[in-house]
Motif scaffolding. Structure first.
Motif, mmCIF file in Angstrom:
data_model
loop_
_atom_site.group_PDB
_atom_site.id
_atom_site.type_symbol
_atom_site.label_atom_id
_atom_site.label_comp_id
_atom_site.label_asym_id
_atom_site.label_seq_id
_atom_site.Cartn_x
_atom_site.Cartn_y
_atom_site.Cartn_z
ATOM 1 N N VAL A 196 0.838 -1.212 0.000
ATOM 2 C CA VAL A 196 0.000 0.000 0.000
ATOM 3 C C VAL A 196 0.868 1.255 0.000
ATOM 4 O O VAL A 196 1.753 1.403 0.853
ATOM 5 N N VAL A 197 0.609 2.135 -0.959
ATOM 6 C CA VAL A 197 1.117 3.504 -0.874
ATOM 7 C C VAL A 197 -0.073 4.378 -0.513
ATOM 8 O O VAL A 197 -1.130 4.300 -1.151
ATOM 9 N N GLY A 198 0.095 5.189 0.531
ATOM 10 C CA GLY A 198 -0.985 6.086 0.941
ATOM 11 C C GLY A 198 -0.627 7.514 0.557
ATOM 12 O O GLY A 198 0.456 7.994 0.889
ATOM 13 N N ALA A 223 4.120 -0.018 -10.680
ATOM 14 C CA ALA A 223 5.121 -0.253 -9.637
ATOM 15 C C ALA A 223 6.082 0.932 -9.560
ATOM 16 O O ALA A 223 6.524 1.328 -8.471
ATOM 17 N N PHE A 224 6.401 1.522 -10.716
ATOM 18 C CA PHE A 224 7.253 2.718 -10.735
ATOM 19 C C PHE A 224 6.570 3.845 -9.960
ATOM 20 O O PHE A 224 7.189 4.512 -9.129
ATOM 21 N N VAL A 225 5.294 4.055 -10.236
ATOM 22 C CA VAL A 225 4.551 5.101 -9.509
ATOM 23 C C VAL A 225 4.540 4.789 -8.014
ATOM 24 O O VAL A 225 4.628 5.687 -7.187
ATOM 25 N N ASN A 226 4.443 3.514 -7.680
ATOM 26 C CA ASN A 226 4.396 3.120 -6.271
ATOM 27 C C ASN A 226 5.787 2.973 -5.657
ATOM 28 O O ASN A 226 5.914 2.456 -4.537
ATOM 29 N N ARG A 251 8.888 10.602 -8.828
ATOM 30 C CA ARG A 251 7.802 10.016 -9.625
ATOM 31 C C ARG A 251 6.464 10.713 -9.391
ATOM 32 O O ARG A 251 5.449 10.070 -9.117
ATOM 33 N N HIS A 252 6.478 12.028 -9.513
ATOM 34 C CA HIS A 252 5.216 12.758 -9.399
ATOM 35 C C HIS A 252 4.277 12.271 -10.505
ATOM 36 O O HIS A 252 4.728 11.913 -11.597
ATOM 37 N N HIS A 253 2.995 12.269 -10.205
ATOM 38 C CA HIS A 253 2.051 11.781 -11.215
ATOM 39 C C HIS A 253 0.746 12.547 -11.149
ATOM 40 O O HIS A 253 0.372 13.060 -10.094
ATOM 41 N N GLY A 262 6.636 13.326 -20.678
ATOM 42 C CA GLY A 262 7.927 12.678 -20.877
ATOM 43 C C GLY A 262 9.084 13.569 -20.435
ATOM 44 O O GLY A 262 10.012 13.123 -19.763
ATOM 45 N N GLU A 263 9.026 14.833 -20.811
ATOM 46 C CA GLU A 263 10.143 15.748 -20.506
ATOM 47 C C GLU A 263 10.373 15.891 -19.008
ATOM 48 O O GLU A 263 11.507 15.947 -18.544
ATOM 49 N N LEU A 264 9.296 15.973 -18.248
ATOM 50 C CA LEU A 264 9.419 16.196 -16.797
ATOM 51 C C LEU A 264 9.384 14.888 -16.013
ATOM 52 O O LEU A 264 9.505 14.887 -14.794
ATOM 53 N N ASP A 265 9.215 13.754 -16.724
ATOM 54 C CA ASP A 265 9.007 12.439 -16.106
ATOM 55 C C ASP A 265 7.871 12.479 -15.079
ATOM 56 O O ASP A 265 7.981 11.974 -13.962
ATOM 57 N N VAL A 266 6.785 13.096 -15.483
ATOM 58 C CA VAL A 266 5.547 13.052 -14.707
ATOM 59 C C VAL A 266 4.722 11.900 -15.272
ATOM 60 O O VAL A 266 4.442 11.860 -16.469
ATOM 61 N N VAL A 267 4.390 10.932 -14.428
ATOM 62 C CA VAL A 267 3.656 9.765 -14.927
ATOM 63 C C VAL A 267 2.202 10.152 -15.188
ATOM 64 O O VAL A 267 1.575 10.841 -14.383
#
Ligand SMILES: [Zn+2]
Length: 573
Positions: free
Chosen positions: A281-283, A516-519, A396-398, A414-419
């Motif tokens: 769990v990511v909260g 999983a990358f986001v988490n 990994r800001h999203h 892509g440029e900012l690696d924002v998912v």
């Protein structure tokens, strides 16, 4: 994940590896072997090469071998459970990047209108619930669809008053952005025609009398919810238990809870202490937009207190706008309605840039809610400023939801690696889109709704989440709609913006390695590779061998969490 967690996991991996070396080398005949070997599968590993395998061996909750049937035989010892997959497909355990398991679970066990077709069924469900629960002081629940109430999606209190005249009732919409109250509830909350709209919401009113009509939009719901008695820990645990069972049943073994507070984190902790937390769990800790930077130390304290074991509280949720159907999503150009509103940016953009820069520097991931093209741009601008100030710290800001992206902003993911955290089940022409949205934004802008393929082609990383209980948490329905841009229940309809369809590989990656990358857990989960957590799902059909329209029929037969069956029975495959 905290650095503590990373270290703990590396130690575990090392132990598992040395265990295998010891039993493979020294005493081959009597060696106990791996805990379990799964053979004869069609195993889509989602490793970097997207390779396929036949067999997996699991020991101590870790994957200790991935490869051929012959290679797996070396891991079979006297203590090994050997499971024949009969050619079935195995995937890494799926991950949901945006979900509300506790509230959704509590709601599912209250007065639920989810999935009911229209107002007659709502009336029946409310009346039946009230009759069956005569001692409940507040009737709570929700799941009603805005489309049932026409443009603006604004239900009337009189409908509930007829059914429940003597007790407060408050039912949230399916998307959680509107509350529907009866007159008793409005009285208790003291909401009258003289109550002003809060800055971040709207009290819907009778156009002639100005009296509140019963619908509370966005921040106006707080005028009501502060009067509702809090749920107990046992209520929340029951709700979470419901959700975990449902998610494990779909093959989901990791989630990002899109809004947590201390109560929610304590619920996860209690569930873990009781041995029932069969998910990573990511909260995402709620950013209170009524307060400023002074809340940062409290958020840090929550992260430090709760980030242990399966729980990672290193994310902050910032809700930057509302939704389009009630014209609260923040837009670059006005809605095509008489007021000419551009929606409501929830956090003032200059403050948002400061907040994100600070949170990034403190080691947090930011999980944004942004629907309208202005809100999305404000979030991207905030991350850009954080990167300029702090450098790329890799948090990994999203941005979740992404309903309308201005084409100029598409390459910035892509440029900012924002998912790009899409909810793909929303990307077909349902009444929310055809009746409640397109008429009010126009065809030109509507071409950029949920532009999943464009973000991918421009180098952006795509992750998926359900936003359950707003929408179904069934990932196979979501994958199908991402691939077809049609309802998973109606393959005869036209694809909505067919140029935005993606392929199956992308859809699977969005639920596995990219989620999983986001988490912040892709070193440990998201693919089937030696050393990773044995989070695995066996499906009843091979997604690569069927028509896209059949993907939603898929059933998970077996789900393993850290090597342990949490859904299905390996012996019954
Ligand atoms: Zn959500």
């Amino acid at each position: 994940m905290t650095s503590f967690n990373i270290r703990a996991r590396l130690v575990l991996v090392a132990c598992a590896a040395s265990f295998v070396a010891a039993c493979g080398g020294d005493e081959p005949a009597q060696a106990p072997g791996a805990d379990a070997v799964y053979r004869n599968g069609r195993i889509y590993t989602v490793d970097a090469e997207r390779s396929w395998a036949e067999a997996v061996a699991v020991s101590g909750g870790r994957i200790v071998y991935v490869g051929s049937n012959d290679g797996a035989d070396a891991h079979i010892g006297s203590g090994t459970q050997v499971v024949d997959l009969h050619g079935r497909m195995m995937l890494p355990g799926l991950q949901d990047s945006h979900i509300h398991p506790i509230g959704g679970g509590v709601e599912a066990s209250a007065c639920s209108l989810n999935g009911l077709p229209g107002l007659p069924e709502y009336r029946t469900a409310i009346a039946e619930y009230a009759a069956a629960h005569p001692d409940v002081p507040w009737i709570l629940g929700g799941g009603w669809a805005m489309s049932v109430f026409g443009p603006g999606g604004s239900p009337d209190r009189a409908i509930i008053d007829e059914l429940v005249p003597d007790r407060p009732v408050f039912l949230t919409s399916q998307d959680g952005h509107t509350g529907w109250a009866n007159s008793v509830a409005l009285d208790i909350a003291g909401i009258t025609k003289d109550t002003p709209d809060p800055v971040d919401g709207r009290i819907d009113r009778d156009p002639e009398t100005g009296e509140p009509s019963g619908a509370l939009q966005e921040g106006a719901m707080k005028l009501m919810t502060r009067h509702i008695p809090a749920s107990t820990l046992e209520d929340r645990l029951a709700g979470l238990r419901y959700s975990i069972e449902m998610l494990n049943g779909y093959g989901i073994t990791a989630i990002q809870d899109a809004i947590v507070d201390e109560e929610a984190l304590a619920t996860y902790k209690a569930m873990e202490d009781r041995g029932g937390l069969s998910l990573h769990v990511v909260g995402a800790i709620w950013w209170d937009r009524d307060r400023g930077m002074e809340q940062v130390p409290e958020i840090i304290a929550l992260r430090d207190k709760y980030s242990h074991g399966e729980i990672d509280a290193g994310t902050v949720k910032i809700m930057q706008d509302g939704v389009m159907e009630n014209y609260t999503a923040a837009m670059l150009e006005p809605y095509l309605v008489p007021s000419g509103t551009r929606g409501i940016p929830m956090v003032e953009p200059a403050l948002l840039r400061k907040v994100v820069t600070r949170l990034d520097a403190e080691g947090f991931q930011v999980h944004f809610h942004a629907i309208g093209d202005a809100a999305i741009r404000q979030c991207l601008d905030a991350v850009e400023e954080a990167l300029l100030e702090n450098g790329q710290l890799g948090h990994r800001h999203h941005i979740a939801h992404l309903q309308l992206i201005d084409p100029d902003d598409i390459p910035r993911f892509g440029e900012l690696d924002v998912v790009a955290n899409f909810q793909p089940l929303w990307a077909y022409a349902d009444p929310y889109i055809t009746e409640l949205t397109i008429p009010f934004i126009g065809e030109e802008r509507a071409r950029w709704m949920y532009p999943i393929k464009s973000v991918q082609d421009a180098g952006g990383r795509i992750a998926f989440g359900s936003d359950w209980s707003v929408s179904s948490a069934n990932p196979y329905h979501e994958m199908e709609t991402a691939i077809t841009r049609k309802s998973s229940e109606d393959s005869d309809m036209d694809s909505f913006l067919p140029e935005q369809r993606i392929d199956l590989e992308t859809a699977i990656a969005a639920f596995t390695i990219n989620a999983a990358f986001v988490n912040r857990n892709e070193d440990d989960t998201g693919s089937i590779e030696t050393g990773k957590s044995a989070d695995l799902v066996v499906l009843d059909q091979n997604l690569f061998e069927i028509e896209p329209a059949d993907i939603s029929e898929t059933r998970a037969l077996l789900t393993l969490f850290e090597g342990r069956p949490v859904h299905g029975d390996p012996a019954a495959l």
